[in-house]
Design a protein around this motif. Sequence first.
Motif, PDB file in Angstrom:
ATOM      1  N   CYS A 525       0.814  -1.220   0.000  1.00 47.40           N
ATOM      2  CA  CYS A 525       0.000   0.000   0.000  1.00 47.40           C
ATOM      3  C   CYS A 525       0.846   1.267   0.000  1.00 47.40           C
ATOM      4  N   GLY A 526       2.143   1.128   0.250  1.00 47.97           N
ATOM      5  CA  GLY A 526       2.998   2.310   0.261  1.00 47.97           C
ATOM      6  C   GLY A 526       2.616   3.272   1.350  1.00 47.97           C
ATOM      7  N   THR A 527       2.187   4.489   0.937  1.00 47.41           N
ATOM      8  CA  THR A 527       1.762   5.524   1.891  1.00 47.41           C
ATOM      9  C   THR A 527       0.245   5.681   1.913  1.00 47.41           C
ATOM     10  N   ASP A 528      -0.459   4.748   1.275  1.00 46.68           N
ATOM     11  CA  ASP A 528      -1.922   4.818   1.219  1.00 46.68           C
ATOM     12  C   ASP A 528      -2.494   4.184   2.491  1.00 46.68           C
ATOM     13  N   TYR A 529      -2.690   5.006   3.507  1.00 44.30           N
ATOM     14  CA  TYR A 529      -3.160   4.499   4.796  1.00 44.30           C
ATOM     15  C   TYR A 529      -4.573   3.942   4.693  1.00 44.30           C
TER      16      TYR A 529
END
Length: 748
Positions: A525-529
């Motif tokens: 998700c990387g930085t996609d909280y």
Amino acid sequence: MKELVIIGSCMLLPPSPSPTPHHSTKQKHSSLSPTRLSPAKLSCSSVDSTAAPRPPLLTSVRQDLTPRHRNRLKYYADLASKLAEDGKLEDFLMIAETVLVSGTPHWQFVASLSVKLVSAGVSGFLRDGKRQTFIDFFYRVDKLGLRPSALIDGSGRKLLARECRRLADDGKLEDVVGLMEILSGFGFSIKEFVDPFRIVNMCVERCDPDMAIRYACIVPHAHVIFSYAIHEFGKKRDLMSALNVFDASKCNSNGPNMYTWRAMIDACGHCGDYLKSRYIYEELLTQKVTPNIYVFNSIMNVNAKDLSFTLHVYKQMQNLGVSADVTSYNILLKACCLAERVDLAQKIYIEMEHKASTGELKLDVFTYSTIIKAFADAKMWQMALKVKEDMLSSGVTPNMFTWSSLLSACANVGLVGKAIQVFEEMLQAGCEPNSQSCNILLHACVEAYQYDRAFRMFQLWKESGIQKIFQSKESSASTGNLVTEGAGENYNMPSDISDTEHLCIDKVVPFTPTTATYNILMKACGTDYCRAKDLMDEMKLAGLSPNHISWSILIDVRGRSGDVGGALQALKIMREAGPEPDVIAYTTAIKACVKNKNLKVAFSLFEEMKRYGLKPNLVTYNTLLRARRRYGSLHEVQQCLAIYQDMRKAGYSANDYFLKELIEEWCEGVIQDNNQDQSLLRLGSSCNKSGIEKPQSLLLEVVAAHLQKDIADNLVVDLRGLTKVEARIVILAVLRMMKERCTLGQHL
């Protein structure tokens, strides 16, 4: 005293006095035994001296009985049998005693009895729940010198077995063991009554080693029961109970039994007490006993995490003339794999291949799988695939562990296409994928930053399962497998498929995601909280519980997006609703604070985790030591030095580069701020270039020792024993402390 009176054809037995109750069962049984009657006493009547003449008794029966005497013995035996059948056990005992004291051999009297009738009468008390009456009768029979087990037939034994199983079903462990102890003393073979391993399992569940010892001592082949009990206590992580049983087994045996010694070593391994296993192994050697190959393999396997000790045992085994088998070599490979010594594992594998070529060894699937894992961990994927070819040429079929290791070999180096090819080969070989193999394939995509590919695979598997596709043709047995990545996106068909060949779905394997599956996707998700949080919610809806890794990833996602408050909030929610935060969760939160320049909170989290009893790991220390890249106040430098010293005390090898730079810059600041002669800086630079004779860690220890003291109060600095570089840095540190005090308006 009971006295037997025979009047005509009628036999009278005076009533027995009521037995006096005793606390001990054994004492009670002995008190119930009738007083033995002498032949002289039997020749006279205690009822009436003028009574009619009675038939002569068996006062002088010889072993070679005359027909007349045999008829009389048969008469008394039949009478005793019928009395026993009617439940008149006292009458039976009196007749038995009368016949035996007259000189009739015990075996002849028993042979004359109708065992079926006696067994039916005695078993009736057991059937009616009068177990104590049943036992008391056998005690008195045993006291007469008769063998109780000879008076019970097959039906009676089945009833005994049913009673023992009933006690076991009711959980009455002490009662069933006590009953079998009594029956064993009476000559019964108790192994037919209850499954011995069931009794041992009951003892293990109750954490009762004493009862397990009592039971083991009454069964044939006691070493088997002792070994099983030790093994089961070990599996339950109850090392103390296992040791108690082990000590009892040594007392019960004439010499060291390899079964029990091996079981005890394995139990130490289950309990994680590797040192105790070594003490037991050394104790065996001190008795001048050569362990067998199974004991050697166990001690090596338990200590496989210590490669040097494992190799030491292997050399001892060779010196004692014990030949290594394939299991021994497999354990050596395992130890090399755990120690990340792929070079040594490769040498052992070559040696095993040579012995296999000469017929000395036959390599198994564990051998190939372990060496493949060693190559996979070392990112030597080509060697791993070569071992697979050797494995197939030797006729050994790879198992799920083998295929998972091959997938890892490709995934660890980011070869997603190769990993998918191996996955297809696994399907073609008929090995159904499990969650772990699917997770490795998703992990390969994530490590190669092919996040969309990972999500497409996951979505398709979840909706349609994993389709095992084969190539069908009447004249061809060749097959091929396809793994679909996403809707409408397939791998290219093999170019050699003719028009008469076609692809058919052989089987659809359902895909069941695990917590590890969702954790891998959360990393993608990387930085996609929001997406990561949705995955965690989906995990909960699937009946799975987020673990420490799940929460740590969620904290990391928040931190990488620059939301320190969100990362701390996730840590708080984890403590309230999830599992207790561990060192990884705290380290991830500290990393988020450091990355976003919130050092005060980072150091406070470090103190908080120590208050909760969590021990920082190497990543925690390095994250905090690298947090400050420029010099600050004395408090900040002392803070870093305290972490550095704590790290050294914890046994970690410190990387001093960042901390050394911090201290040097902090000390040089006193000169730079006062525009002092730059020749001092050049002097310091030349001193540094000349080399620090002592390791940097020792230099930092010296500086830390001085900075922890309040030197600025007395302005006395002891430079004895310090090198030029150390003395210079300490003086600069004192000057810096003085400057900070003046800046704060404090007097020196």
